[in-house]
Scaffold this motif. Structure first.
Motif, PDB file in Angstrom:
ATOM      1  N   UNK B  49     -12.796   3.183   1.086  1.00 45.88           N
ATOM      2  CA  UNK B  49     -12.291   2.277   0.307  1.00 45.88           C
ATOM      3  C   UNK B  49     -12.801   2.002  -0.887  1.00 45.88           C
ATOM      4  N   UNK B  50     -14.201   2.029  -0.949  1.00 44.24           N
ATOM      5  CA  UNK B  50     -15.107   1.863  -2.073  1.00 44.24           C
ATOM      6  C   UNK B  50     -14.676   3.169  -3.004  1.00 44.24           C
ATOM      7  N   UNK B  72     -13.366   1.618 -14.077  1.00 43.96           N
ATOM      8  CA  UNK B  72     -13.389  -0.029 -13.471  1.00 43.96           C
ATOM      9  C   UNK B  72     -12.064  -0.601 -13.590  1.00 43.96           C
ATOM     10  N   UNK B  73     -10.926   0.065 -13.917  1.00 45.53           N
ATOM     11  CA  UNK B  73      -9.810  -0.817 -14.360  1.00 45.53           C
ATOM     12  C   UNK B  73      -9.181  -1.532 -13.511  1.00 45.53           C
ATOM     13  N   UNK B 276      -0.878  -5.539  -2.483  1.00 46.95           N
ATOM     14  CA  UNK B 276      -1.260  -4.258  -3.411  1.00 46.95           C
ATOM     15  C   UNK B 276      -0.971  -3.105  -2.369  1.00 46.95           C
ATOM     16  N   UNK B 277      -1.408  -3.312  -1.356  1.00 47.70           N
ATOM     17  CA  UNK B 277      -1.276  -2.236  -0.584  1.00 47.70           C
ATOM     18  C   UNK B 277       0.463  -1.918   0.108  1.00 47.70           C
ATOM     19  N   UNK B 278       0.952  -2.975   0.237  1.00 48.39           N
ATOM     20  CA  UNK B 278       2.107  -2.786   1.177  1.00 48.39           C
ATOM     21  C   UNK B 278       3.425  -2.830   0.166  1.00 48.39           C
ATOM     22  N   UNK B 287      -7.628  -1.844  -2.998  1.00 45.87           N
ATOM     23  CA  UNK B 287      -9.192  -1.779  -2.291  1.00 45.87           C
ATOM     24  C   UNK B 287     -10.090  -2.488  -3.203  1.00 45.87           C
ATOM     25  N   UNK B 288      -9.850  -2.515  -4.428  1.00 44.35           N
ATOM     26  CA  UNK B 288     -10.862  -3.166  -5.184  1.00 44.35           C
ATOM     27  C   UNK B 288     -10.886  -4.722  -5.008  1.00 44.35           C
TER      28      UNK B 288
END
Lengths: 370, 317
Positions: B49-50, B72-73, B276-278, B287-288
């Motif tokens: 994830x990182x 880093x966006x 964001x994920x789904x 993840x961020x």
């Protein structure tokens, strides 16, 4: 300090449901006395202490401290301080905070508390240990901190619930002396609970012997040992040989007992029972092991016991000789070690002598279980 | 120097003792299982994830290509929003983040206040059958699935729910109160969801407190407030912190309760991560966000532990 405040228990009954924990206790404790309640576990002595400290209200009767009725006054308002069996030091507070907790409660400043704690630490010979935690101290040191903590509040009466029971033998004996000295120094009334007769006899001005909620005898340690008033006291305090039988003859303060196994024996009647024993009564007679001596056989003597040796044990300072006695109880004789190899041999018949003044007779009753 | 030598020597002793006590086969098996747990269930998922959180969201064809570089966006997006937005900061998402953290802290504090008296009662009246029954009664609702429990609360807190019916019947209110829109249902749901994780650590430590200490303090004249402040709470501190840590972490990371009980206008930060994920299928961005939440909550927990002088080791007790 204080000249000592008297504690009186008047006709105290304490019941838990149907169970009577304390029955008709009447005790007057003089101010400044070291007073012990002695008895086997479960005899109600701790219950009495809790009634004095205020954690428990008696079902009936009156507790007076310094003449004042304590009914309805909580433990935090009574002039008593209690030392718990497990000491109950606060493990997360430093020693000086532990000792001065009662002053913290009263709102004293940190400087005052620290000063008083240091004074008390001096008194219990723990100078400079104030910043430690209880877990860093030894058993005996914790013991002394518990005493200092209790004394910090300047109580009129200090209550001690078997505080020495967790210590090992040597330390326990040392702490007895120390406790007695502290008591003399501060001069307040100490009420001490114990099942250890050695503690009660060495430290106390007076001892109350308890059995199943009943106080059997209140007296000086000396009198408890030499002039027990009931078979329970005679058999619970110190070691004693019991002889059962019937009273054959009464002569003044002496009684001739026709014993079940050892023939007719002469004994004095214990002071509190003089006049209460009459011919034909079931009686018990007690002779302590250290007052028996070896002697010659003499069938006509009323102070000679003839018995067969069962075995012999070497105790260091003395020999214990066990002989066949009354029923399942053996007779024990204690002979000082004066360099002998042994005293007797197994099966040998010995004649034991005693002075009639060293034997006590009383009406038959319940013995302490071993 | 000498200390380190001793330290490693001690470690070695513990190590060889472990194998001696358990035997070579069982010892290796246990070791392997612990290793598997640490590496595959904790370390690798977090690391992946990182890694994701520092990459661009690229079409599958370009993954591993020249455009697949670290960036880093994703983190900048949480702070400043997308390039096309007119605002200086991504105030919408940041507000949700701060609100989530504050609400999780409130839920934790609320749970501490609620559980302490209960834990004290349970812990100090030990041994009675009534207390054991009470503990069982507390556990039973947790045999039900978390989502069902959330729906049950939604029904209770609804416009024509049980609570409103009772309030109207008692003439406390004439109009039904909108518990859902007011977020009351959400906080109640979150508080209830993890309350046992607060209660049991507290109950365990309070039960281990020697009652003589309380009596000793009482004998010395201490009031109930002082007894709790000086004796019970310091003793219970590891349990309180351990419960608070779990409730806070789980509340901040909860998804079911906010989804079901949250009002239409209120978002929980985990819901953003979920979107964001789904919905956006942008795992890198999600993840961020998740990483920010994780690091922030850990930082808060460690800070609180430092303030209250609790060691990591105490929490495991």
């Amino acid at each position: 300090m204080s000249s000592g405040v008297a504690v009186d228990l008047e006709n105290i009954w304490i019941r838990f449901g149907d169970f009577v924990a304390v029955r008709e206790a009447n005790v007057s404790i003089k101010g400044g006395d070291f007073f012990s309640f002695l008895g086997p576990s479960g005899c109600g002595k701790t219950t009495i202490l809790r009634a004095v400290s205020g954690f428990l209200e008696p079902s009936q009767g009156q507790v007076r401290i310094g003449g004042k009725d304590m009914a309805g006054i909580g433990p935090n308002k009574r002039p008593t301080a209690l030392i718990f069996q497990n000491l109950a030091l606060f493990p997360l507070m430093k020693i000086w905070e532990n000792i001065s907790f009662s002053m913290e409660v009263a709102g004293a400043s940190t400087a005052e508390r620290r000063k008083r704690a240091d004074e008390l630490l001096d008194m219990i010979a723990l100078e400079g240990q104030g910043d430690k935690y209880p877990s860093e101290l030894s058993g005996g040191q914790k013991q002394r901190v518990a005493i200092a903590r209790a004394l910090c509040a300047n109580p009129d009466v200090l209550l001690l619930d078997e505080p020495l029971s967790a210590l090992d033998l040597k330390l326990r004996q040392h702490m007895r002396t120390e406790l007695r000295e502290i008591q003399k120094r501060v001069g307040i009334t100490f009420i001490y609970i114990t099942h250890d007769q050695g503690e009660a006899l060495t430290m106390s001005d007076s001892v109350a012997v308890m059995k199943a909620g009943v106080i059997d005898q209140i007296d000086s340690g000396h009198n408890i040992y030499d002039h027990p008033s009931t078979p329970f006291v005679a058999s619970f305090v110190g070691e004693n040989n019991v002889f059962r039988g019937k009273v054959k003859e009464i002569k003044g303060n002496d009684a001739l007992i026709s014993t079940n196994r050892s023939g007719e024996l002469l004994s004095r009647i214990t002071p509190s029972q003089v006049g209460k024993l009459s011919v034909g009564d079931d009686a018990m007679m007690f002779i302590r092991p250290e007052t028996l001596r070896l002697g010659k056989a003499d069938a006509s003597s009323k102070t000679t016991i003839s018995a067969d040796v069962i075995n012999e044990e070497f105790e260091g300072n003395s020999f214990s000789v066990f002989l066949k006695g009354d029923g399942d109880k053996s007779i024990k004789m204690s002979v000082p070690n004066a360099g002998q190899d042994h005293i007797s041999s197994r099966g040998e018949n010995l004649s034991l002598h005693y002075d009639a003044t060293n034997a006590v007779a009383m009406p038959a009753g319940e013995l302490a279980s071993e | 120097m000498n200390e380190t030598v001793k330290h490693t020597a001690k470690k070695k002793v513990i190590f060889s003792e472990f194998f001696r006590n358990n035997g070579a086969v069982m010892g290796s098996l246990l070791f392997g299982l612990v290793g598997f747990w640490l590496i595959f269930l904790i370390l690798l998922p977090q690391l992946s994830m990182l890694d994701y959180s520092f990459r661009y969201n690229l079409p599958p064809a370009e993954v591993g290509g020249p455009k697949d570089v670290y960036t880093l966006s994703n983190y900048q997006h949480l702070l400043y929003g997308s390039d096309t937005s007119h605002q200086r900061y991504n105030s919408v998402d940041l507000k949700v983040f701060v609100r989530t953290i504050i609400a999780a802290i409130m839920v934790t504090v609320f749970n501490i206040l609620l559980c302490y008296p209960l834990a004290y009662f349970l812990g100090q009246s030990k041994g009675s059958g009534f207390v054991r029954l009470l503990v069982v009664l507390l556990i039973i609702p947790y045999w039900i699935n978390e989502i069902l429990r959330a729906f049950a609360l939604r029904i209770i807190f609804g416009d024509s729910g049980l609570l409103n019916d009772v309030l109207i019947f008692l003439h406390i209110t004439s109009e039904p109160i909108d518990f859902i829109r007011q977020d009351i249902a959400l906080y109640a749901g979150l508080g209830y969801a993890y309350i046992l994780l607060m209660l049991f650590p507290m109950y365990n430590v309070i039960e281990s407190l020697d009652r003589n200490q309380i009596e000793a303090a009482r004998d010395m004249g201490a009031s109930w407030v002082r007894i709790h402040r000086r004796i019970v709470i310091p003793h219970a501190k590891p349990g309180i912190v351990s419960g608070a840590t779990m409730v806070f972490m789980l509340s901040a990371g909860a998804l079911a309760a906010p989804q079901i009980l949250g009002g239409p206008s209120s978002l929980w930060f985990t819901q953003l991560v979920y979107q964001w994920f789904n919905d956006s299928l942008n795992w890198q961005q999600g993840a961020a966000y998740a990483m920010v939440l994780l690091v922030s909550t850990i930082t808060i927990v460690l800070t609180v532990m430092r303030i209250f002088k609790v060691n990591m080791g105490d929490i495991g007790k």
